[in-house]
Motif scaffolding. Structure first.
Motif, PDB file in Angstrom:
ATOM      1  N   HIS A 135       1.142  -1.093  -0.044  1.00  9.95           N
ATOM      2  CA  HIS A 135       0.046   0.191   0.392  1.00  9.95           C
ATOM      3  C   HIS A 135       0.663   1.275  -0.322  1.00  9.95           C
ATOM      4  O   HIS A 135       1.941   1.115   0.493  1.00  9.95           O
ATOM      5  CB  HIS A 135      -0.815  -0.401   1.324  1.00  9.95           C
ATOM      6  N   LEU A 136       0.087   2.371  -0.185  1.00 12.05           N
ATOM      7  CA  LEU A 136       1.015   3.806  -0.250  1.00 12.05           C
ATOM      8  C   LEU A 136       1.266   4.436   1.402  1.00 12.05           C
ATOM      9  O   LEU A 136      -0.076   4.331   1.889  1.00 12.05           O
ATOM     10  CB  LEU A 136       0.291   4.749  -1.203  1.00 12.05           C
ATOM     11  N   SER A 137       2.314   3.901   1.254  1.00  5.65           N
ATOM     12  CA  SER A 137       1.654   4.036   3.218  1.00  5.65           C
ATOM     13  C   SER A 137       3.471   6.181   3.644  1.00  5.65           C
ATOM     14  O   SER A 137       2.421   6.497   4.598  1.00  5.65           O
ATOM     15  CB  SER A 137       3.254   3.252   3.816  1.00  5.65           C
ATOM     16  N   GLN A 138       3.850   6.548   2.201  1.00  8.12           N
ATOM     17  CA  GLN A 138       3.921   7.601   2.670  1.00  8.12           C
ATOM     18  C   GLN A 138       4.175   8.657   1.819  1.00  8.12           C
ATOM     19  O   GLN A 138       4.014   8.192   0.665  1.00  8.12           O
ATOM     20  CB  GLN A 138       5.263   7.821   3.107  1.00  8.12           C
ATOM     21  N   VAL A 139       3.511  10.165   1.474  1.00 10.80           N
ATOM     22  CA  VAL A 139       3.499  10.959   0.919  1.00 10.80           C
ATOM     23  C   VAL A 139       4.575  12.627   1.327  1.00 10.80           C
ATOM     24  O   VAL A 139       3.481  12.992   2.597  1.00 10.80           O
ATOM     25  CB  VAL A 139       2.186  10.932   0.301  1.00 10.80           C
ATOM     26  N   SER A 140       5.461  12.921   0.509  1.00  5.18           N
ATOM     27  CA  SER A 140       6.135  14.094   0.718  1.00  5.18           C
ATOM     28  C   SER A 140       5.779  15.540   0.049  1.00  5.18           C
ATOM     29  O   SER A 140       5.888  14.524  -1.074  1.00  5.18           O
ATOM     30  CB  SER A 140       7.268  13.971   1.651  1.00  5.18           C
ATOM     31  N   LEU A 141       5.886  16.445   0.147  1.00  2.00           N
ATOM     32  CA  LEU A 141       5.376  17.527  -0.931  1.00  2.00           C
ATOM     33  C   LEU A 141       6.654  18.682  -0.513  1.00  2.00           C
ATOM     34  O   LEU A 141       6.868  18.896   0.589  1.00  2.00           O
ATOM     35  CB  LEU A 141       4.529  17.950  -0.923  1.00  2.00           C
ATOM     36  N   LEU A 142       7.586  19.066  -1.507  1.00  2.00           N
ATOM     37  CA  LEU A 142       7.703  20.360  -1.365  1.00  2.00           C
ATOM     38  C   LEU A 142       7.939  20.810  -2.870  1.00  2.00           C
ATOM     39  O   LEU A 142       8.108  21.098  -3.459  1.00  2.00           O
ATOM     40  CB  LEU A 142      10.031  20.319  -1.501  1.00  2.00           C
ATOM     41  N   VAL A 143       6.960  22.171  -2.711  1.00  2.00           N
ATOM     42  CA  VAL A 143       7.302  23.374  -3.255  1.00  2.00           C
ATOM     43  C   VAL A 143       7.721  24.916  -3.043  1.00  2.00           C
ATOM     44  O   VAL A 143       7.568  24.671  -1.844  1.00  2.00           O
ATOM     45  CB  VAL A 143       5.857  23.353  -3.852  1.00  2.00           C
ATOM     46  N   HIS A 144       7.877  25.432  -3.877  1.00  2.00           N
ATOM     47  CA  HIS A 144       8.498  26.541  -3.841  1.00  2.00           C
ATOM     48  C   HIS A 144       8.151  27.694  -4.932  1.00  2.00           C
ATOM     49  O   HIS A 144       9.098  27.643  -5.818  1.00  2.00           O
ATOM     50  CB  HIS A 144       9.711  26.537  -3.914  1.00  2.00           C
ATOM     51  N   TRP A 145       6.935  27.223  -5.408  1.00  2.00           N
ATOM     52  CA  TRP A 145       6.782  28.713  -6.431  1.00  2.00           C
ATOM     53  C   TRP A 145       7.161  29.662  -6.261  1.00  2.00           C
ATOM     54  O   TRP A 145       7.135  30.785  -5.151  1.00  2.00           O
ATOM     55  CB  TRP A 145       5.041  28.468  -6.827  1.00  2.00           C
ATOM     56  N   PRO A 146       7.070  30.785  -6.609  1.00  2.00           N
ATOM     57  CA  PRO A 146       6.481  32.567  -7.345  1.00  2.00           C
ATOM     58  C   PRO A 146       6.541  32.891  -6.670  1.00  2.00           C
ATOM     59  O   PRO A 146       6.981  33.893  -6.382  1.00  2.00           O
ATOM     60  CB  PRO A 146       7.219  32.266  -8.885  1.00  2.00           C
ATOM     61  N   ASP A 147       4.825  32.420  -6.639  1.00  2.00           N
ATOM     62  CA  ASP A 147       4.403  33.640  -5.625  1.00  2.00           C
ATOM     63  C   ASP A 147       4.158  32.892  -4.453  1.00  2.00           C
ATOM     64  O   ASP A 147       3.679  34.239  -3.432  1.00  2.00           O
ATOM     65  CB  ASP A 147       3.090  33.230  -6.456  1.00  2.00           C
ATOM     66  N   MET A 148       4.865  32.683  -4.039  1.00  2.00           N
ATOM     67  CA  MET A 148       5.057  31.785  -2.535  1.00  2.00           C
ATOM     68  C   MET A 148       6.262  32.904  -2.108  1.00  2.00           C
ATOM     69  O   MET A 148       7.135  32.968  -2.230  1.00  2.00           O
ATOM     70  CB  MET A 148       5.545  30.380  -2.399  1.00  2.00           C
ATOM     71  N   SER A 153       6.418  23.042   2.719  1.00  2.00           N
ATOM     72  CA  SER A 153       7.264  21.425   2.708  1.00  2.00           C
ATOM     73  C   SER A 153       6.086  20.656   3.478  1.00  2.00           C
ATOM     74  O   SER A 153       5.347  21.193   4.971  1.00  2.00           O
ATOM     75  CB  SER A 153       8.789  21.249   3.413  1.00  2.00           C
ATOM     76  N   ALA A 154       6.191  19.554   3.858  1.00  2.00           N
ATOM     77  CA  ALA A 154       4.455  18.957   3.756  1.00  2.00           C
ATOM     78  C   ALA A 154       5.025  17.450   3.541  1.00  2.00           C
ATOM     79  O   ALA A 154       5.802  17.196   2.651  1.00  2.00           O
ATOM     80  CB  ALA A 154       3.342  19.209   3.148  1.00  2.00           C
ATOM     81  N   PHE A 155       4.424  16.419   4.614  1.00  2.00           N
ATOM     82  CA  PHE A 155       4.253  14.755   5.127  1.00  2.00           C
ATOM     83  C   PHE A 155       3.180  14.837   5.828  1.00  2.00           C
ATOM     84  O   PHE A 155       3.137  14.865   6.625  1.00  2.00           O
ATOM     85  CB  PHE A 155       5.933  15.108   6.037  1.00  2.00           C
ATOM     86  N   ASN A 156       2.993  13.502   5.222  1.00  2.00           N
ATOM     87  CA  ASN A 156       2.591  12.690   5.916  1.00  2.00           C
ATOM     88  C   ASN A 156       2.522  11.149   5.783  1.00  2.00           C
ATOM     89  O   ASN A 156       2.945  10.438   4.620  1.00  2.00           O
ATOM     90  CB  ASN A 156       0.520  12.189   4.519  1.00  2.00           C
ATOM     91  N   GLY A 157       2.574  10.637   7.245  1.00  2.00           N
ATOM     92  CA  GLY A 157       3.302   8.567   7.132  1.00  2.00           C
ATOM     93  C   GLY A 157       3.156   7.967   7.418  1.00  2.00           C
ATOM     94  O   GLY A 157       2.962   7.120   7.811  1.00  2.00           O
ATOM     95  N   SER A 158       0.882   8.463   7.436  1.00  2.00           N
ATOM     96  CA  SER A 158       0.671   7.510   7.880  1.00  2.00           C
ATOM     97  C   SER A 158      -0.773   7.029   7.135  1.00  2.00           C
ATOM     98  O   SER A 158      -2.188   7.500   6.455  1.00  2.00           O
ATOM     99  CB  SER A 158      -0.620   8.116   8.893  1.00  2.00           C
ATOM    100  N   VAL A 159      -0.071   7.286   5.776  1.00  2.00           N
ATOM    101  CA  VAL A 159      -0.850   6.685   3.932  1.00  2.00           C
ATOM    102  C   VAL A 159      -1.542   5.328   4.783  1.00  2.00           C
ATOM    103  O   VAL A 159      -1.279   4.470   4.125  1.00  2.00           O
ATOM    104  CB  VAL A 159      -0.554   7.343   3.327  1.00  2.00           C
ATOM    105  N   ASP A 160      -2.931   5.004   4.169  1.00  2.00           N
ATOM    106  CA  ASP A 160      -2.788   4.059   3.857  1.00  2.00           C
ATOM    107  C   ASP A 160      -4.278   3.558   2.265  1.00  2.00           C
ATOM    108  O   ASP A 160      -5.189   3.530   2.255  1.00  2.00           O
ATOM    109  CB  ASP A 160      -4.009   3.346   4.698  1.00  2.00           C
ATOM    110  N   GLU A 161      -3.570   3.958   1.105  1.00  2.00           N
ATOM    111  CA  GLU A 161      -4.088   4.338   0.206  1.00  2.00           C
ATOM    112  C   GLU A 161      -3.367   3.374  -1.089  1.00  2.00           C
ATOM    113  O   GLU A 161      -2.214   2.652  -0.847  1.00  2.00           O
ATOM    114  CB  GLU A 161      -3.990   5.591  -0.957  1.00  2.00           C
ATOM    115  N   LEU A 162      -4.283   3.119  -2.381  1.00  2.00           N
ATOM    116  CA  LEU A 162      -3.582   2.278  -3.546  1.00  2.00           C
ATOM    117  C   LEU A 162      -3.504   0.726  -2.901  1.00  2.00           C
ATOM    118  O   LEU A 162      -1.719   0.308  -3.451  1.00  2.00           O
ATOM    119  CB  LEU A 162      -2.158   3.166  -3.795  1.00  2.00           C
ATOM    120  N   ARG A 163      -4.304  -0.334  -1.909  1.00  2.00           N
ATOM    121  CA  ARG A 163      -3.759  -0.996  -1.837  1.00  2.00           C
ATOM    122  C   ARG A 163      -4.085  -2.044  -3.375  1.00  2.00           C
ATOM    123  O   ARG A 163      -4.530  -2.331  -3.236  1.00  2.00           O
ATOM    124  CB  ARG A 163      -4.347  -2.281  -0.540  1.00  2.00           C
ATOM    125  N   GLY A 164      -2.699  -2.810  -2.805  1.00  2.00           N
ATOM    126  CA  GLY A 164      -2.676  -4.060  -3.717  1.00  2.00           C
ATOM    127  C   GLY A 164      -1.690  -5.720  -3.690  1.00  2.00           C
ATOM    128  O   GLY A 164      -1.782  -5.449  -1.977  1.00  2.00           O
TER     129      GLY A 164
END
Length: 251
Positions: A135-148, A153-164
């Motif tokens: 399963h998908l267990s973690q997702v992290s994101l880092l963005v720095h767009w010009p208008d920001m 910076s965001a992180f989720n370490g308790s994801v439980d999706e896309l199970r196969g």
């Protein structure tokens, strides 16, 4: 023949009720839960449906160990320089501007997607060796767009999706939303991913998501209802005809 007409009307009413129930079921199944994210501005212009990209991760020996095919859309709230307030933006990830990398271990695999605009998205999958389920267990994101004003910076370490299942791919053609935090989520379209048990460079047999199964259920129910209606009408017609012929027999 009045009896036959009544039977036909009753059959039509039952069939319409079955079709309506199926449509209502589909509508309820695809309604997304309300979001709790709060912003002070409406989202920017809808960017439209994102384009699907194909990504792969290879081991040091060149063997493919993770395959992914999907269209991605980011929903992000951030502090805008131009508007001087918190805004919500919806941005499509463009495959032609996106590079992929990652790593694979026995029970852990990651897919990293990044662009020149400093958008770094990382998916981590975990395999349970006992059940052979992943399963998908973690997702992290880092963005720095010009208008920001500041990078996000965001992180989720308790994801439980896309199970196969090991050796199979997970597929979901319908749009689905990964709600990861109050200020960001990811919309996926036409998704197929296999983080473990890849043979060659092709996906294994697909295990489809519930959204796809519900979408296929509607034509099956409608088709079965119509077929049943035709059968009942024909049966009522022949019964009525037989009774009519019997009424004209001479004694």
């Amino acid at each position: 023949m009045t009896h036959v007409g009544g039977v036909q009307s009753w059959c039509l009413g039952v069939t319409l009720q079955l079709i309506l129930a199926a449509v209502l079921h589909q509508g309820l199944a695809t309604v997304a839960p309300p979001t709790t994210a709060q912003t002070t501005a409406a989202p920017h212009k809808d960017p439209g449906r994102p384009e699907k990209g194909n990504y792969m991760v290879t081991k040091s020996n060149g063997t493919v160990c993770l395959l992914a095919s999907m269209a991605l859309q980011l929903n992000i709230s951030y502090n805008s320089l131009s508007q001087n307030k918190i805004v919500q933006d919806v941005v499509n990830l463009q495959p032609n501007l996106t590079k992929a990398s990652g790593s694979c271990d026995l029970d852990r695999a990651s897919l990293q997607l990044f662009t020149d605009e400093l958008t770094h998205l990382n998916f981590t999958f975990t395999l349970n060796a006992t059940s052979n389920k992943y399963h998908l267990s973690q997702v992290s994101l880092l963005v720095h767009w010009p208008d920001m004003k500041d990078p996000l910076s965001a992180f989720n370490g308790s994801v439980d999706e896309l199970r196969g299942t090991l050796g199979f791919s997970y597929m979901c053609r319908e749009e689905q939303t990964l709600s990861l935090a109050q200020n960001w989520s990811i919309n996926t379209f036409q998704l197929q991913v296999q983080p473990f048990g890849v043979t060659g460079d092709q996906f294994g047999a697909a295990e489809e998501c519930q959204l796809d199964e519900d979408d296929m259920l509607i034509p099956i129910i409608v088709g079965a209802a119509l077929a049943g209606l035709v059968l009942i009408v024909l049966l009522a017609y022949f019964i009525g005809r037989k009774r009519s012929q019997a009424g004209y027999q001479t004694i």
